[in-house]
Motif scaffolding. Structure first.
Motif, PDB file in Angstrom:
ATOM      1  N   TRP A   1       0.828  -1.202   0.000  1.00 22.37           N
ATOM      2  CA  TRP A   1       0.000   0.000   0.000  1.00 22.37           C
ATOM      3  C   TRP A   1       0.869   1.263   0.000  1.00 22.37           C
ATOM      4  O   TRP A   1       0.560   2.242  -0.688  1.00 22.37           O
ATOM      5  CB  TRP A   1      -0.921   0.000   1.223  1.00 22.37           C
ATOM      6  CG  TRP A   1      -2.010  -1.018   1.140  1.00 22.37           C
ATOM      7  CD1 TRP A   1      -2.062  -2.225   1.766  1.00 22.37           C
ATOM      8  CD2 TRP A   1      -3.207  -0.919   0.362  1.00 22.37           C
ATOM      9  NE1 TRP A   1      -3.216  -2.899   1.440  1.00 22.37           N
ATOM     10  CE2 TRP A   1      -3.942  -2.109   0.581  1.00 22.37           C
ATOM     11  CE3 TRP A   1      -3.735   0.054  -0.482  1.00 22.37           C
ATOM     12  CZ2 TRP A   1      -5.173  -2.350  -0.019  1.00 22.37           C
ATOM     13  CZ3 TRP A   1      -4.970  -0.185  -1.082  1.00 22.37           C
ATOM     14  CH2 TRP A   1      -5.670  -1.367  -0.863  1.00 22.37           C
ATOM     15  N   LEU A   2       1.953   1.223   0.752  1.00 19.74           N
ATOM     16  CA  LEU A   2       2.859   2.365   0.802  1.00 19.74           C
ATOM     17  C   LEU A   2       3.498   2.608  -0.563  1.00 19.74           C
ATOM     18  O   LEU A   2       3.567   3.754  -1.043  1.00 19.74           O
ATOM     19  CB  LEU A   2       3.945   2.111   1.853  1.00 19.74           C
ATOM     20  CG  LEU A   2       4.997   3.200   2.054  1.00 19.74           C
ATOM     21  CD1 LEU A   2       4.334   4.508   2.473  1.00 19.74           C
ATOM     22  CD2 LEU A   2       6.018   2.761   3.102  1.00 19.74           C
ATOM     23  N   THR A   3       3.940   1.525  -1.209  1.00 21.05           N
ATOM     24  CA  THR A   3       4.553   1.653  -2.528  1.00 21.05           C
ATOM     25  C   THR A   3       3.545   2.151  -3.555  1.00 21.05           C
ATOM     26  O   THR A   3       3.863   3.007  -4.387  1.00 21.05           O
ATOM     27  CB  THR A   3       5.124   0.299  -2.974  1.00 21.05           C
ATOM     28  OG1 THR A   3       6.046  -0.184  -1.990  1.00 21.05           O
ATOM     29  CG2 THR A   3       5.839   0.418  -4.314  1.00 21.05           C
ATOM     30  N   ALA A   4       2.313   1.626  -3.478  1.00 23.26           N
ATOM     31  CA  ALA A   4       1.270   2.074  -4.393  1.00 23.26           C
ATOM     32  C   ALA A   4       0.958   3.552  -4.190  1.00 23.26           C
ATOM     33  O   ALA A   4       0.730   4.297  -5.155  1.00 23.26           O
ATOM     34  CB  ALA A   4       0.016   1.241  -4.207  1.00 23.26           C
ATOM     35  N   ALA A   5       0.968   3.994  -2.911  1.00 25.01           N
ATOM     36  CA  ALA A   5       0.700   5.402  -2.623  1.00 25.01           C
ATOM     37  C   ALA A   5       1.782   6.298  -3.206  1.00 25.01           C
ATOM     38  O   ALA A   5       1.498   7.365  -3.776  1.00 25.01           O
ATOM     39  CB  ALA A   5       0.592   5.613  -1.117  1.00 25.01           C
ATOM     40  N   VAL A   6       3.037   5.860  -3.083  1.00 22.81           N
ATOM     41  CA  VAL A   6       4.143   6.633  -3.662  1.00 22.81           C
ATOM     42  C   VAL A   6       3.999   6.677  -5.181  1.00 22.81           C
ATOM     43  O   VAL A   6       4.162   7.733  -5.818  1.00 22.81           O
ATOM     44  CB  VAL A   6       5.500   6.034  -3.254  1.00 22.81           C
ATOM     45  CG1 VAL A   6       6.637   6.729  -4.003  1.00 22.81           C
ATOM     46  CG2 VAL A   6       5.710   6.158  -1.751  1.00 22.81           C
ATOM     47  N   GLY A   7       3.679   5.528  -5.776  1.00 22.74           N
ATOM     48  CA  GLY A   7       3.486   5.488  -7.226  1.00 22.74           C
ATOM     49  C   GLY A   7       2.365   6.404  -7.671  1.00 22.74           C
ATOM     50  O   GLY A   7       2.494   7.127  -8.676  1.00 22.74           O
ATOM     51  N   ALA A   8       1.248   6.394  -6.918  1.00 22.71           N
ATOM     52  CA  ALA A   8       0.135   7.281  -7.255  1.00 22.71           C
ATOM     53  C   ALA A   8       0.545   8.740  -7.127  1.00 22.71           C
ATOM     54  O   ALA A   8       0.123   9.588  -7.928  1.00 22.71           O
ATOM     55  CB  ALA A   8      -1.057   6.975  -6.341  1.00 22.71           C
ATOM     56  N   GLY A   9       1.392   9.036  -6.132  1.00 19.54           N
ATOM     57  CA  GLY A   9       1.884  10.401  -5.979  1.00 19.54           C
ATOM     58  C   GLY A   9       2.730  10.839  -7.159  1.00 19.54           C
ATOM     59  O   GLY A   9       2.629  11.982  -7.626  1.00 19.54           O
ATOM     60  N   VAL A  10       3.566   9.921  -7.659  1.00 18.11           N
ATOM     61  CA  VAL A  10       4.407  10.240  -8.817  1.00 18.11           C
ATOM     62  C   VAL A  10       3.535  10.441 -10.061  1.00 18.11           C
ATOM     63  O   VAL A  10       3.769  11.362 -10.857  1.00 18.11           O
ATOM     64  CB  VAL A  10       5.450   9.127  -9.045  1.00 18.11           C
ATOM     65  CG1 VAL A  10       6.252   9.400 -10.317  1.00 18.11           C
ATOM     66  CG2 VAL A  10       6.387   9.031  -7.849  1.00 18.11           C
ATOM     67  N   VAL A  11       2.517   9.580 -10.227  1.00 19.60           N
ATOM     68  CA  VAL A  11       1.584   9.769 -11.338  1.00 19.60           C
ATOM     69  C   VAL A  11       0.879  11.117 -11.211  1.00 19.60           C
ATOM     70  O   VAL A  11       0.720  11.855 -12.196  1.00 19.60           O
ATOM     71  CB  VAL A  11       0.550   8.624 -11.390  1.00 19.60           C
ATOM     72  CG1 VAL A  11      -0.555   8.939 -12.395  1.00 19.60           C
ATOM     73  CG2 VAL A  11       1.228   7.309 -11.765  1.00 19.60           C
ATOM     74  N   GLY A  12       0.473  11.448  -9.983  1.00 20.85           N
ATOM     75  CA  GLY A  12      -0.166  12.739  -9.757  1.00 20.85           C
ATOM     76  C   GLY A  12       0.742  13.903 -10.116  1.00 20.85           C
ATOM     77  O   GLY A  12       0.292  14.900 -10.698  1.00 20.85           O
ATOM     78  N   ALA A  13       2.029  13.772  -9.783  1.00 19.67           N
ATOM     79  CA  ALA A  13       2.989  14.815 -10.151  1.00 19.67           C
ATOM     80  C   ALA A  13       3.090  14.940 -11.664  1.00 19.67           C
ATOM     81  O   ALA A  13       3.197  16.052 -12.213  1.00 19.67           O
ATOM     82  CB  ALA A  13       4.359  14.503  -9.550  1.00 19.67           C
ATOM     83  N   GLY A  14       3.043  13.794 -12.355  1.00 19.12           N
ATOM     84  CA  GLY A  14       3.080  13.824 -13.810  1.00 19.12           C
ATOM     85  C   GLY A  14       1.864  14.516 -14.396  1.00 19.12           C
ATOM     86  O   GLY A  14       1.975  15.329 -15.329  1.00 19.12           O
ATOM     87  N   LEU A  15       0.687  14.202 -13.848  1.00 16.17           N
ATOM     88  CA  LEU A  15      -0.538  14.850 -14.323  1.00 16.17           C
ATOM     89  C   LEU A  15      -0.498  16.351 -14.052  1.00 16.17           C
ATOM     90  O   LEU A  15      -0.975  17.148 -14.869  1.00 16.17           O
ATOM     91  CB  LEU A  15      -1.753  14.218 -13.649  1.00 16.17           C
ATOM     92  CG  LEU A  15      -2.040  12.761 -14.037  1.00 16.17           C
ATOM     93  CD1 LEU A  15      -3.168  12.204 -13.172  1.00 16.17           C
ATOM     94  CD2 LEU A  15      -2.376  12.647 -15.516  1.00 16.17           C
ATOM     95  N   PHE A  16       0.075  16.725 -12.898  1.00 18.13           N
ATOM     96  CA  PHE A  16       0.205  18.150 -12.580  1.00 18.13           C
ATOM     97  C   PHE A  16       1.101  18.844 -13.600  1.00 18.13           C
ATOM     98  O   PHE A  16       0.820  19.968 -14.038  1.00 18.13           O
ATOM     99  CB  PHE A  16       0.776  18.330 -11.175  1.00 18.13           C
ATOM    100  CG  PHE A  16       1.066  19.764 -10.816  1.00 18.13           C
ATOM    101  CD1 PHE A  16       0.036  20.626 -10.490  1.00 18.13           C
ATOM    102  CD2 PHE A  16       2.364  20.252 -10.831  1.00 18.13           C
ATOM    103  CE1 PHE A  16       0.292  21.952 -10.172  1.00 18.13           C
ATOM    104  CE2 PHE A  16       2.629  21.570 -10.515  1.00 18.13           C
ATOM    105  CZ  PHE A  16       1.592  22.426 -10.185  1.00 18.13           C
TER     106      PHE A  16
END
Length: 282
Positions: free
Chosen positions: A147-162
């Motif tokens: 879950w922690l790794t998935a959260a970090v990955g989602a954060g990186v995807v979010g940064a990309g979308l930003f």
């Protein structure tokens, strides 16, 4: 007579922006020449820096970039603490400052890599993918690691979308004092650069999420792995060429930031006051 403290901080920040720009320009340029079959190499930050070793004064150039990245990392962390751009203590402002602090840590690690390469201390060979996999393995080993790794990955995807959103809005010049006759060109370079960086972040984040789903750190990729993944797609050479050119544009935009960014650099004593305020809240 020594320069005032705020002037020195401004010089450090501009040197850091130029150093980060140089790394992206190098990574993008090498990947672009590889995509069009003109030599080059599809790799990440470390492999791009190592490519300079074969050039005249290569070690000195890498050392200068490494020192600049030290300045950039210090300025990012300083900005997160002192908040010279006035992001504030709202949830959004604290999130932005946290991203600045994380950027400082990441670029500090890259600075250390560059300096060890320049000094001939680093044995080499690992690269960005190995570093990404090592960090992913560490995250996966923690309680609720997937879950922690998935959260970090989602954060990186979010940064990309930003980044893609910022490219579409075209507001990357709001903290720059660009001469009127250069504004259109700077806007194009910034938009292309932010779009390409956004694509790369989304790919890296996607690999992190895949690693979380499968519980396999070997699925994580760094910048070089993300570029190679793009190259492996149908018409991958064209896709790689577009993204690589965009990363080179982001590097060029770094030099424009070094020239024209408005940098509010208060006295270093303000950093102590900010740290004291944080300590009181904690």
């Amino acid at each position: 007579m020594s320069a005032p403290r705020d002037v020195r901080i401004e010089h450090f920040a501009r040197a850091g922006l130029a150093a980060r720009g140089a790394v992206y320009l190098l990574v993008g340029g090498l990947a672009l020449t590889a995509a069009i079959g003109a030599g080059g190499d599809v790799g990440g930050n470390e492999s791009a820096l190592r490519s300079l070793l074969s050039q005249p004064f290569g070690a000195a150039i890498i050392g200068a970039i490494g020192l600049g990245l030290v300045f950039f990392a210090a300025w990012r962390i300083y900005s997160a603490i002192v908040d010279p751009d006035g992001h504030g203590d709202t949830a959004k402002g604290l999130g932005t400052r946290a991203v600045h602090a994380l950027s400082g840590i990441v670029n500090g690690a890259l600075a250390l890599t560059a300096l060890t390469i320049a000094l001939g201390v680093s044995a080499g060979g690992g690269g960005d993918d190995d570093a990404a996999q090592d960090w992913t393995a560490f995250l996966l080993s923690q309680p609720f690691g997937r879950w922690l790794t998935a959260a970090v990955g989602a954060g990186v995807v979010g940064a990309g979308l930003f980044h893609l959103w910022k490219s579409w809005r075209g507001d990357m010049l709001k903290r720059l004092s660009v001469p009127a006759e250069r504004r259109s060109l700077a806007l194009i370079v910034g938009r292309v650069g932010y779009a390409a960086r956004g694509v790369v972040f989304i790919v890296i984040g996607g690999f992190l999420i895949a690693a979380a789903i499968h519980g396999d750190s070997s699925e994580a990729k760094g910048l070089g792995g993300a570029l190679q993944a793009l190259e492996d797609q149908p018409f991958g050479w064209a896709l790689l060429a577009l993204v690589a050119a965009g990363l080179a544009a982001f590097g060029a935009f770094g030099f424009l930031q070094a020239l024209w960014r408005r940098i509010r650099a208060p006295d270093l004593s303000d950093a102590k006051a900010a740290l004291d305020a944080i300590a009181r809240k904690v």
